[in-house]
Design a protein around this motif. Structure first.
Motif, short mmCIF file in Angstrom:
data_model
loop_
_atom_site.label_atom_id
_atom_site.label_comp_id
_atom_site.label_asym_id
_atom_site.label_seq_id
_atom_site.Cartn_x
_atom_site.Cartn_y
_atom_site.Cartn_z
N LYS A 196 0.55 -11.63 -6.62
CA LYS A 196 -0.28 -10.61 -7.26
C LYS A 196 -0.82 -9.67 -6.17
O LYS A 196 -0.93 -10.06 -5.01
N PRO A 197 -1.14 -8.43 -6.54
CA PRO A 197 -1.55 -7.47 -5.51
C PRO A 197 -2.89 -7.82 -4.90
O PRO A 197 -3.85 -8.14 -5.60
N ALA A 198 -2.94 -7.77 -3.57
CA ALA A 198 -4.19 -8.05 -2.85
C ALA A 198 -5.14 -6.87 -2.98
O ALA A 198 -4.71 -5.72 -3.11
N PRO B 297 1.47 -9.97 -11.42
CA PRO B 297 2.26 -9.99 -10.18
C PRO B 297 2.92 -8.64 -9.95
O PRO B 297 3.28 -7.93 -10.91
N VAL B 298 3.08 -8.25 -8.69
CA VAL B 298 3.72 -6.97 -8.39
C VAL B 298 5.14 -6.96 -8.98
O VAL B 298 5.81 -8.00 -9.01
N THR C 60 1.04 -4.45 -1.55
CA THR C 60 0.88 -5.60 -0.68
C THR C 60 0.20 -6.73 -1.45
O THR C 60 -0.72 -6.51 -2.23
N THR C 61 0.67 -7.96 -1.24
CA THR C 61 0.23 -9.10 -2.04
C THR C 61 -0.78 -9.98 -1.30
O THR C 61 -0.96 -9.89 -0.09
N THR D 34 -9.87 -2.41 -3.19
CA THR D 34 -8.73 -1.52 -3.35
C THR D 34 -7.50 -2.14 -2.67
O THR D 34 -7.61 -2.83 -1.67
N GLY D 35 -6.32 -1.89 -3.24
CA GLY D 35 -5.07 -2.36 -2.66
C GLY D 35 -4.38 -1.27 -1.86
O GLY D 35 -4.95 -0.22 -1.58
#
Length: 319
Positions: A134-136, A222-223, A91-92, A306-307
């Protein structure tokens, strides 16, 4: 123009799912953002056919364990998981911002130290740590769970955080005996973040097949920057660590059910409840096998940084 679909989930009819065929819901910018997030959430689900596999550290070919610092991932046990779908990407920042705005969650963090670091406004600047793709990293477990619940409400589909059995089964491409969720099952680290902070250059293209460095640096890629595993899933080794829905218990594998294990019924320590976090390579940890798909440990539900990614608990493909 809306298209309405009905699906059956484990024999039960669920609410209608509204997918946008063209334009936004009502034409408003906010609604349009929500509709795009919902569409993407469905489109990016990868179907994982269920089956049996050994959950836990299956060991190297010579019989030694991959994870040597702790024994939380042993003994490996034979389990079965039902079919489900899991998000192709973590999740971004951009997706989380739409969720916070749509659910009125931003006001919860107005006076919070988390606001600038974890509930920030994403940007279109690819060189920023907060580039929208980019990952949140969320301020606590509740926001990860809340995002998946929100998708469930918006779609009528059973979105949820993965169990750690679901997470590992997918990371290992349906339970293959691989230590890393990469294209090769091995790891070639991107040296991107090994430089002193002042020399980290986000314009440098990715190299290698994963980012496992460094826990001291906030920047990530970025993911989808690296090749996926054989199921088509990105960043299940590296980039950011990921929440699962399971309460954490060190010796859980010794007593876990063999059919769709989903963690203990309650936290081991009610005074400090912890959920299981997977992909510690995403925290920057790699010593003692911590960067492998087998590493598991607990984080307090109040812990930030943490993502996550969501699953859909439906026995057939949803897209």
């Amino acid at each position: 123009m809306l298209r309405t679909e009905r699906l059956k989930v484990i024999g039960l009819t669920i609410m209608p799912i509204f997918l946008v065929a063209c334009g936004g819901l009502g034409g408003a910018d906010g609604d349009s953002s929500v509709s795009r997030i919902v569409e993407n959430a469905i489109e990016n689900q990868v179907f994982v056919e269920g089956g049996e596999f050994e959950l836990g550290d299956v060991g190297r070919p010579d019989g030694s364990a991959y994870v040597t610092l702790v024994d939380h991932s042993r003994p490996a046990i034979e389990v079965r998981v039902d079919s489900y779908s899991i998000s192709r990407y973590e999740t971004t920042w951009g997706q989380m911002r739409v969720y916070y705005e749509a659910t009125g969650r931003l006001s919860q963090y107005e006076a919070s130290p988390f606001k600038q670091r974890y509930v920030t406004s994403p940007t279109d600047d690819r060189l920023s740590p907060y580039f929208r793709n980019k990952p949140a990293r969320v301020p606590n477990y509740g926001e990860a769970e809340g995002y998946c619940d929100w998708l469930a409400q918006e779609t009528g589909l059973p979105f949820a955080l993965p169990t750690e059995a679901q997470w590992e089964y997918a990371a290992r491409s349906r339970g293959r005996e691989v230590a890393y969720a990469t294209d090769s099952g091995e790891v070639q680290k991107d040296p991107y973040l090994r430089r002193p902070t002042e020399y980290v250059d986000p314009s440098i293209p990715p190299s290698g097949n994963t980012l496992i460095h460094s826990s001291l640096k906030f920047e990530r890629r970025p993911v989808g920057s690296y090749p996926p595993n054989s199921l088509g899933l990105y960043d299940m080794t590296g980039n950011v660590a990921e929440w699962t829905q399971d309460w954490f218990q060190e010796d859980y594998y010794e007593q876990a059910p063999r059919d769709n294990p989903s963690g203990p019924e309650k936290p081991a320590n009610p005074d400090r409840p912890e959920k299981t976090v997977r992909d510690w390579g995403g925290h920057g940890d790699s010593m003692g096998g911590a960067g492998t798909v087998f590493m598991r440990a607990g984080e307090p539900v109040s812990a930030s940084g943490t993502g996550f990614r969501c699953v859909v608990n439906h026995p057939e493909p949803i897209n």
